[in-house]
Design an enzyme around this catalytic site. Structure first.
Site, mmCIF file in Angstrom:
data_model
loop_
_atom_site.group_PDB
_atom_site.id
_atom_site.type_symbol
_atom_site.label_atom_id
_atom_site.label_comp_id
_atom_site.label_asym_id
_atom_site.label_seq_id
_atom_site.Cartn_x
_atom_site.Cartn_y
_atom_site.Cartn_z
ATOM 1 N N HIS A 121 0.778 -1.333 0.119
ATOM 2 C CA HIS A 121 0.096 0.104 -0.078
ATOM 3 C C HIS A 121 0.812 1.206 0.100
ATOM 4 C CE1 HIS A 121 -3.275 -2.702 1.671
ATOM 5 N NE2 HIS A 121 -3.376 -2.725 0.434
ATOM 6 N N ALA A 239 2.350 -8.882 18.548
ATOM 7 C CA ALA A 239 3.444 -8.961 17.546
ATOM 8 C C ALA A 239 5.053 -8.751 18.400
ATOM 9 C CB ALA A 239 3.280 -7.552 16.569
#
Ligand code: BV8
Ligand code: ZN
Length: 254
Positions: A121, A239
């Site tokens: 993106h 994460a």
């Protein structure tokens, strides 16, 4: 030793993997202090839905407002740091063939030492002319939250308005990034999907492609997602916790 036990089955799979893809979304940057798309917006932006603002229509309607939003986000990213999860991915890549494919427009993977195969993106750090496409040097964004529009700079070549180097909703993904991402996904034997709600297409199709070509797909996300039912290993952790624990558990003796 990391205090977060990892599923031994997952450790064996990861240790045996020879070609890994780490596929990251906004949740990968959350613990660095970068709000995800699902997080509530603050300040001036609280009144806007990101999926409305990240569009060519918003740019055509009010390029100054859109430019201000990206300048704010660029400055925010510049002021935060990669976390232990970003560093664990870079460490893992030093020991096995590993490709980072990200939906994120920040540079935290790179600043932790990863080579990013594909920014699906785009990037906050690659503004370009909206008319001739010429690259424009990034100025690093702004340090204080804008209270209104900021005029985008003008292209040095043609005078056109400089736009953010990101892919807006309704825009095609960069052909080269998509091609590199698909090539990595089609040949991997393990895909680790970190911090994505898997809502945005076509990026959300990549884990399905990985599973279809026989790879093991692991999801690291504190919440379930649209993807979870397609995933062989869902790991409800974050994460910055899960990735260091996994890479620690795989160990250096490879
Ligand atoms: C395209 C750059 C075709 C900009 C982004 C109707 C009209 C038009 C298009 C469509 C439509 N319907 C569907 C579409 C397709 C559309 C789409 O998918 N829309 C969605 C909303 C339904 N897609 C597109 O428009 C794409 N282009 O289709 O083009 C085409 C083809 C040819 C020619 C012309 C056109 C382009 C999509 C790209 C949009 N740009 N970013 C910017 O950043 O401003 S997408 C943007 O949103 C991000 O990049 C990111 O990808 C996405 C957000 O998703 P996530 O990364 O998953 O983040 P999210 O906040 O959603 O979730 C975070 C997750 O992390 C959560 O699951 C959470 O639990 C987890 N998490 C939180 N904390 C942690 C954590 N996990 C781990 N650790 C933690 N600590
Ligand atoms: Zn130009």
């Amino acid at each position: 030793m990391n205090s977060h036990p990892v599923d031994p089955v997952l450790v064996d799979v990861a240790r045996a993997a020879r070609r890994v893809v780490v596929f990251s979304g906004a949740g990968m940057s959350a613990e660095s202090g970068v709000p995800t798309f699902r997080d509530a917006q603050t300040g001036l932006w609280a009144q806007f839905d990101p999926t409305e603002l990240a569009t060519p229509e918003a740019w055509d309607r009010d390029s100054g407002l859109v430019w201000a939003w990206y300048q704010w986000r660029t400055g925010l990213v510049r002021r935060v740091q990669p976390h232990a999860g970003h560093r664990a991915v870079a460490d893992w890549a030093s020991r096995t063939q590993l490709s980072v494919v990200t939906q994120n427009v920040d540079d935290l993977h790179e600043r932790a030492g990863s080579d990013v195969v594909a920014h699906l993106h785009g990037s906050l750090f690659s503004p370009r002319c909206s008319r001739c496409g010429a690259a424009h040097p990034t100025d690093g964004g702004v340090d204080t939250e804008p209270t209104g529009p900021l005029a985008p700079p003008s292209c040095e070549s043609c005078g056109g308005a400089v736009r953010p180097g990101v892919v807006w909703f309704g825009e095609a993904l960069p052909e080269d990034a998509w091609t590199r991402a698909v090539a990595a996904v089609e040949t991997c034997d393990l895909m680790v999907v970190v911090g994505t709600s898997a809502v945005v297409h076509p990026a959300a199709e990549l884990p399905i492609l990985a599973a279809r070509t026989g790879a093991t797909v692991v999801e690291i996300n504190p919440e379930a997602t649209d993807l979870s039912r397609h995933i062989s290993h869902t790991w409800r952790t974050t994460a910055a916790t899960g990735l260091p624990a996994l890479v620690d558990a795989i160990g250096g003796d490879r």
